[in-house]
Design an enzyme around this catalytic site. Structure first.
Site, PDB file in Angstrom:
ATOM      1  N   LYS A 243       2.141  -3.527   6.812  1.00  0.00           N
ATOM      2  CA  LYS A 243       2.587  -3.528   5.409  1.00  0.00           C
ATOM      3  C   LYS A 243       4.093  -3.271   5.331  1.00  0.00           C
ATOM      4  CE  LYS A 243      -1.394  -4.300   3.388  1.00  0.00           C
ATOM      5  NZ  LYS A 243      -1.671  -5.637   2.843  1.00  0.00           N
TER       6      LYS A 243
ATOM      7  N   SER B 274       0.840  -1.198   0.000  1.00  0.00           N
ATOM      8  CA  SER B 274       0.000   0.000   0.000  1.00  0.00           C
ATOM      9  C   SER B 274       0.871   1.243   0.000  1.00  0.00           C
ATOM     10  CB  SER B 274      -0.858  -0.015   1.269  1.00  0.00           C
ATOM     11  OG  SER B 274      -1.443   1.246   1.485  1.00  0.00           O
TER      12      SER B 274
ATOM     13  N   TYR C  80      -1.933  -0.848  11.038  1.00  0.00           N
ATOM     14  CA  TYR C  80      -2.171  -1.421   9.708  1.00  0.00           C
ATOM     15  C   TYR C  80      -0.998  -1.097   8.782  1.00  0.00           C
ATOM     16  CZ  TYR C  80      -3.531  -1.138   4.831  1.00  0.00           C
ATOM     17  OH  TYR C  80      -3.517  -1.225   3.471  1.00  0.00           O
TER      18      TYR C  80
HETATM   19  C1  UD1 Z   1      -7.061   4.884   3.620  1.00  0.00           C
HETATM   20  C2  UD1 Z   1      -6.047   4.522   4.639  1.00  0.00           C
HETATM   21  C3  UD1 Z   1      -4.856   3.918   3.929  1.00  0.00           C
HETATM   22  C4  UD1 Z   1      -5.302   2.699   3.155  1.00  0.00           C
HETATM   23  C5  UD1 Z   1      -6.398   3.102   2.181  1.00  0.00           C
HETATM   24  C6  UD1 Z   1      -6.982   1.891   1.517  1.00  0.00           C
HETATM   25  C7  UD1 Z   1      -6.506   6.107   6.443  1.00  0.00           C
HETATM   26  C8  UD1 Z   1      -5.987   7.235   7.240  1.00  0.00           C
HETATM   27  N1  UD1 Z   1      -5.719   5.677   5.444  1.00  0.00           N
HETATM   28  O1  UD1 Z   1      -6.497   5.857   2.761  1.00  0.00           O
HETATM   29  O2  UD1 Z   1      -3.876   3.561   4.856  1.00  0.00           O
HETATM   30  O3  UD1 Z   1      -4.220   2.143   2.464  1.00  0.00           O
HETATM   31  O4  UD1 Z   1      -7.453   3.756   2.871  1.00  0.00           O
HETATM   32  O5  UD1 Z   1      -7.812   2.283   0.472  1.00  0.00           O
HETATM   33  O6  UD1 Z   1      -7.583   5.593   6.679  1.00  0.00           O
HETATM   34  N2  UD1 Z   1     -12.777  11.351   3.447  1.00  0.00           N
HETATM   35  C9  UD1 Z   1     -13.839  12.199   3.762  1.00  0.00           C
HETATM   36  N3  UD1 Z   1     -14.994  11.651   4.263  1.00  0.00           N
HETATM   37  C10 UD1 Z   1     -15.138  10.303   4.448  1.00  0.00           C
HETATM   38  C11 UD1 Z   1     -14.054   9.430   4.122  1.00  0.00           C
HETATM   39  C12 UD1 Z   1     -12.886  10.005   3.636  1.00  0.00           C
HETATM   40  O7  UD1 Z   1     -13.753  13.415   3.598  1.00  0.00           O
HETATM   41  O8  UD1 Z   1     -16.202   9.861   4.916  1.00  0.00           O
HETATM   42  C13 UD1 Z   1     -11.552  11.931   2.861  1.00  0.00           C
HETATM   43  C14 UD1 Z   1     -10.281  11.688   3.646  1.00  0.00           C
HETATM   44  O9  UD1 Z   1     -10.066  12.695   4.596  1.00  0.00           O
HETATM   45  C15 UD1 Z   1      -9.223  11.679   2.524  1.00  0.00           C
HETATM   46  C16 UD1 Z   1      -9.973  11.103   1.329  1.00  0.00           C
HETATM   47  O10 UD1 Z   1     -11.361  11.291   1.618  1.00  0.00           O
HETATM   48  O11 UD1 Z   1      -8.832  12.991   2.210  1.00  0.00           O
HETATM   49  C17 UD1 Z   1      -9.716   9.630   1.084  1.00  0.00           C
HETATM   50  O12 UD1 Z   1      -9.970   8.902   2.280  1.00  0.00           O
HETATM   51  P1  UD1 Z   1     -10.031   7.311   2.305  1.00  0.00           P
HETATM   52  O13 UD1 Z   1     -10.886   6.818   1.208  1.00  0.00           O
HETATM   53  O14 UD1 Z   1     -10.358   6.879   3.700  1.00  0.00           O
HETATM   54  O15 UD1 Z   1      -8.561   6.857   1.911  1.00  0.00           O
HETATM   55  P2  UD1 Z   1      -7.146   7.252   2.571  1.00  0.00           P
HETATM   56  O16 UD1 Z   1      -7.306   7.906   3.871  1.00  0.00           O
HETATM   57  O17 UD1 Z   1      -6.363   7.950   1.534  1.00  0.00           O
END
Ligand code: UD1
Length: 338
Positions: free
Chosen positions: A151, A124, A147
């Protein structure tokens, strides 16, 4: 090749099974169904038109793993099986280390005993820690949660194995943010409970399972203030595994590392608006506090995969949203139980 796909009933595993079959490989799925439903396999069989052998057990079971390798002829392993929820890993660190490292120990031991050299490992972008802008594979690894450390540790274990046994051919694939679904709309991501990740959350808002999206912060140092990520269509990601497997058959390097991303960042609001285009209506959202542990920006430098695998992600953000929506609207509650 005959390929053991651990976690083959999961989100990325299932999409990869389809492309392995399309590329002429045979597969053997091993999954303990801790986070997948057996109905996935029926749908994979409908798509591929093939009977797909499945063994349902936990790969940490050393005896069962040994038995499998003793009785099946295998050319390669793609290892997806593992826990993957960041927040849960903070609550249950021992379970994460035990499960994610344990499956890898058991699998790699069996591989070495039975002379199976080719391994593609699900890593990842999380291994880049807080430094994920235009990340290249030579960047130092670190993590910010258990997590992520599993990795980093699994990568290190595999690097050490490759030094000890230079006949191994190991690929570490660092995924950015996988989204989307198979174009048939019959397989896709089916998170248990409230989705942690952005795309499945938006899709559940669109289908009426959640009231509104909560945007975690709009004061980041990004063009619109919301977090920027490198979303990659799961079908492009699956194709990256097939390309990596082909490369392992012709490389002399015991271990290789490839980023699988598009190289382009998309903000939370840009993704939301793309999803609105796919659905054909506006979706409700509110901006709330930042989520602990989030970084502003993450996107790949995918040039090594392009040069060495001849692989490039082809699908657009609009493709990802259209396919995610087809899956979600056809399966509003995810996979049926039976
Ligand atoms: C997350 C994990 C990462 C993992 C990946 C798998 C975290 C901190 N990181 O990545 O380690 O490898 O998933 O796919 O969880 N967001 C919102 N509202 C929401 C959900 C997310 O605004 O309800 C935003 C987050 O702040 C971020 C973006 O959307 O800016 C992407 O979030 P997310 O899909 O959870 O992925 P990551 O955080 O990048």
């Amino acid at each position: 090749m005959r390929v053991l796909v651990s976690g083959g009933a999961g989100y990325i595993g299932s999409h990869t099974v389809i492309q392995l079959i399309a590329a002429g490989h045979d597969v053997l799925i091993v999954d303990n169904f801790a986070n997948a439903k057996p109905t996935v396999v029926n749908r994979l069989e409908a798509i591929t038109g093939r009977h797909l052998p499945v063994q349902a057990f936990d790969l940490r079971d050393v005896d069962k793993t040994e038995h499998l390798f003793a009785h099946e002829q295998l050319d390669a392993v793609i290892h997806f099986a593992g826990f993957k929820a960041v927040g849960e890993s903070v609550e249950k660190p021992l379970e994460y280390y035990e499960n994610n490292l344990g499956t890898t120990f058991s699998l790699v031991r069996a591989m070495r005993r039975h002379g199976v050299a080719k391994l593609v490992f699900s890593s990842s972008a999380t291994v880049y820690g807080t430094d994920q802008e235009s990340a290249t594979e030579d960047r130092p690894t670190s993590a910010t949660n258990p997590y992520g450390w599993t990795k980093v540790m699994q990568e290190q274990i595999l690097r050490d194995v490759a030094v000890a046994d230079p006949t191994m051919r190991i690929a570490l694939l660092r995924y950015f943010n996988p989204v989307g679904a198979h174009e048939s709309g019959t397989i896709g991501e089916d998170p248990t409970g409230i989705p942690n990740n952005l795309m499945p959350f938006i899709a559940q808002v669109a289908v009426g399972r959640r009231e509104k999206l909560r945007v975690f912060g709009d004061d980041y140092d990004t063009p619109d203030g919301t977090g920027v990520r490198d979303y990659i269509h799961v079908e492009d990601l699956a194709a990256g595994h097939v390309a990596a497997l082909a490369r392992l058959a012709r490389t002399d390097d015991p271990i290789s590392t490839w980023n699988l991303g598009t190289g382009t960042g998309t903000s939370v609001l840009e993704l939301l608006h793309a999803f609105e285009r796919a659905v054909g209506r506006e979706l409700p959202y509110e901006v709330v506090e930042r989520r602990a542990g989030d970084i502003a920006t993450s996107y790949a430098d995918p040039s090594r995969a392009q040069a060495e695998l001849g692989w490039v992600a082809k699908k657009s953000i609009d493709d990802m949203c259209a396919d995610q929506w087809r899956w979600q609207s056809q399966n509003p509650e995810g996979y049926p139980d039976a």
